[in-house]
Motif scaffolding. Structure first.
Motif, PDB file in Angstrom:
ATOM      1  N   GLU A 158     -22.317 -25.243 -21.820  1.00 12.65           N
ATOM      2  CA  GLU A 158     -22.090 -26.632 -22.213  1.00 12.65           C
ATOM      3  C   GLU A 158     -21.271 -27.350 -21.145  1.00 12.65           C
ATOM      4  O   GLU A 158     -20.055 -27.478 -21.228  1.00 12.65           O
ATOM      5  CB  GLU A 158     -21.368 -26.685 -23.570  1.00 12.65           C
ATOM      6  N   ALA A 180     -21.882 -32.747 -18.659  1.00 19.88           N
ATOM      7  CA  ALA A 180     -23.086 -33.581 -18.795  1.00 19.88           C
ATOM      8  C   ALA A 180     -23.833 -33.238 -20.086  1.00 19.88           C
ATOM      9  O   ALA A 180     -24.335 -34.125 -20.789  1.00 19.88           O
ATOM     10  CB  ALA A 180     -23.990 -33.364 -17.586  1.00 19.88           C
ATOM     11  N   ARG A 181     -23.902 -31.937 -20.399  1.00 25.82           N
ATOM     12  CA  ARG A 181     -24.563 -31.497 -21.635  1.00 25.82           C
ATOM     13  C   ARG A 181     -23.807 -31.992 -22.860  1.00 25.82           C
ATOM     14  O   ARG A 181     -24.399 -32.470 -23.835  1.00 25.82           O
ATOM     15  CB  ARG A 181     -24.642 -29.970 -21.635  1.00 25.82           C
ATOM     16  N   LEU A 203     -21.917 -34.581 -23.001  1.00 25.53           N
ATOM     17  CA  LEU A 203     -22.067 -36.030 -23.072  1.00 25.53           C
ATOM     18  C   LEU A 203     -23.402 -36.389 -23.724  1.00 25.53           C
ATOM     19  O   LEU A 203     -23.475 -37.316 -24.551  1.00 25.53           O
ATOM     20  CB  LEU A 203     -21.979 -36.626 -21.670  1.00 25.53           C
ATOM     21  N   THR A 204     -24.428 -35.640 -23.390  1.00 21.36           N
ATOM     22  CA  THR A 204     -25.744 -35.872 -23.988  1.00 21.36           C
ATOM     23  C   THR A 204     -25.705 -35.620 -25.499  1.00 21.36           C
ATOM     24  O   THR A 204     -26.241 -36.403 -26.301  1.00 21.36           O
ATOM     25  CB  THR A 204     -26.798 -34.954 -23.341  1.00 21.36           C
ATOM     26  N   LEU A 205     -25.037 -34.528 -25.880  1.00 23.81           N
ATOM     27  CA  LEU A 205     -24.913 -34.204 -27.305  1.00 23.81           C
ATOM     28  C   LEU A 205     -24.116 -35.272 -28.044  1.00 23.81           C
ATOM     29  O   LEU A 205     -24.436 -35.628 -29.193  1.00 23.81           O
ATOM     30  CB  LEU A 205     -24.235 -32.841 -27.471  1.00 23.81           C
ATOM     31  N   VAL A 255     -23.900 -38.444 -27.310  1.00 23.17           N
ATOM     32  CA  VAL A 255     -24.754 -39.627 -27.481  1.00 23.17           C
ATOM     33  C   VAL A 255     -25.714 -39.420 -28.638  1.00 23.17           C
ATOM     34  O   VAL A 255     -25.929 -40.311 -29.478  1.00 23.17           O
ATOM     35  CB  VAL A 255     -25.533 -39.914 -26.174  1.00 23.17           C
ATOM     36  N   GLU A 256     -26.299 -38.211 -28.694  1.00 20.94           N
ATOM     37  CA  GLU A 256     -27.258 -37.897 -29.764  1.00 20.94           C
ATOM     38  C   GLU A 256     -26.605 -37.949 -31.144  1.00 20.94           C
ATOM     39  O   GLU A 256     -27.236 -38.332 -32.131  1.00 20.94           O
ATOM     40  CB  GLU A 256     -27.857 -36.508 -29.528  1.00 20.94           C
ATOM     41  N   LYS A 257     -25.334 -37.551 -31.206  1.00 24.57           N
ATOM     42  CA  LYS A 257     -24.649 -37.502 -32.502  1.00 24.57           C
ATOM     43  C   LYS A 257     -23.888 -38.782 -32.814  1.00 24.57           C
ATOM     44  O   LYS A 257     -23.172 -38.866 -33.803  1.00 24.57           O
ATOM     45  CB  LYS A 257     -23.687 -36.306 -32.523  1.00 24.57           C
ATOM     46  N   MET A 288     -16.631 -40.706 -26.006  1.00 29.19           N
ATOM     47  CA  MET A 288     -17.548 -40.873 -24.875  1.00 29.19           C
ATOM     48  C   MET A 288     -16.784 -41.080 -23.569  1.00 29.19           C
ATOM     49  O   MET A 288     -17.140 -40.529 -22.528  1.00 29.19           O
ATOM     50  CB  MET A 288     -18.474 -42.063 -25.140  1.00 29.19           C
ATOM     51  N   MET A 301     -16.920 -38.734 -20.328  1.00 30.37           N
ATOM     52  CA  MET A 301     -17.329 -39.288 -19.031  1.00 30.37           C
ATOM     53  C   MET A 301     -16.290 -38.972 -17.963  1.00 30.37           C
ATOM     54  O   MET A 301     -16.634 -38.635 -16.822  1.00 30.37           O
ATOM     55  CB  MET A 301     -17.535 -40.800 -19.153  1.00 30.37           C
ATOM     56  N   GLN A 356     -16.706 -35.417 -17.061  1.00 26.72           N
ATOM     57  CA  GLN A 356     -17.882 -35.244 -16.218  1.00 26.72           C
ATOM     58  C   GLN A 356     -17.577 -35.642 -14.775  1.00 26.72           C
ATOM     59  O   GLN A 356     -18.001 -34.962 -13.826  1.00 26.72           O
ATOM     60  CB  GLN A 356     -19.042 -36.079 -16.768  1.00 26.72           C
TER      61      GLN A 356
END
Length: 209
Positions: A12, A15-16, A18-20, A22-24, A31, A35, A38
């Motif tokens: 994890e 970047a991974r 951060l993607t999760l 956004v999805e949740k 966030m 960021m 990241q």
């Protein structure tokens, strides 16, 4: 926590995550933190990549030769020395650096009579490191003011580039030709004076010769 869970956790990356997030539908505060994490992660990876590239560069560095002769008279006497031509040195180093995703550039600043040249090497991932040198205008050899500044800039560019890459210029190899130059003989008077000094010292002239 079992081994699989630990591996999943290590995979994890920021970047991974951060993607999760956004999805949740994570909060703005979460966030922003992810960021920032990241950005630090990318900076650290870029720094490591820079040092790996520089290590590879130094494992097979270009040979820089002192191929330019400077010779002029001043009020204090004659000045003569050799140094590496800047254009040739920069081309050789630049080609070697580019093979490892690196590039070099200079920035020049002037405050009063002090001229500063900053040499910076940058990796394709963004990490950069720099070094700088400062000196006054080089007024030797009857240069005009513009030539004096240009001479100092060229000198500082050459030395900052060599310094940050850890390289040193070496003298030209004449393939032994220097050993065949015409001999310079002493005069008869110099020979007689030398013989007298040897005899006064009680030395064996045959062994001395």
């Amino acid at each position: 926590m079992n081994d699989l869970a630990i591996k999943d956790k290590m995979d994890e990356t920021p970047a991974r995550l951060l993607t999760l997030a956004v999805e949740k539908g994570a909060s703005i505060e979460t966030m922003e933190k992810l960021m920032a994490l990241q950005e630090r992660h990318e900076a650290n990876e870029a720094r490591k990549a820079y040092h790996v590239a520089m290590t590879a560069f130094k494992a097979n560095p270009p040979t820089i030769i002192k191929n330019k002769v400077v010779d002029f008279k001043t009020e204090k006497g004659r000045t003569s020395y050799k140094h590496a031509d800047l254009a040739e040195a920069a081309a050789l180093i630049g080609q070697a650096l580019s093979k490892h995703g690196l590039s070099a550039a200079w920035r020049t600043e002037q405050a009063g009579s002090a001229i500063t040249v900053i040499c910076e090497i940058t990796h394709v991932l963004g990490h950069a490191e720099k070094t700088s040198l400062t000196a006054p205008p080089d007024s030797s050899g009857s240069k005009n003011p513009i030539q004096a500044v240009a001479s100092t800039v060229s000198y500082l560019q050459r030395h900052t580039l060599l310094a940050i890459t850890g390289l040193a210029a070496r003298d030209m190899d004449d393939d032994g030709r220097g050993a065949h130059t015409e001999a310079v003989l002493i005069t008869d008077k110099q020979g007689a004076d030398l013989r007298s000094l040897i005899e006064e010292a009680g030395a064996n002239i045959e062994k001395f010769c």
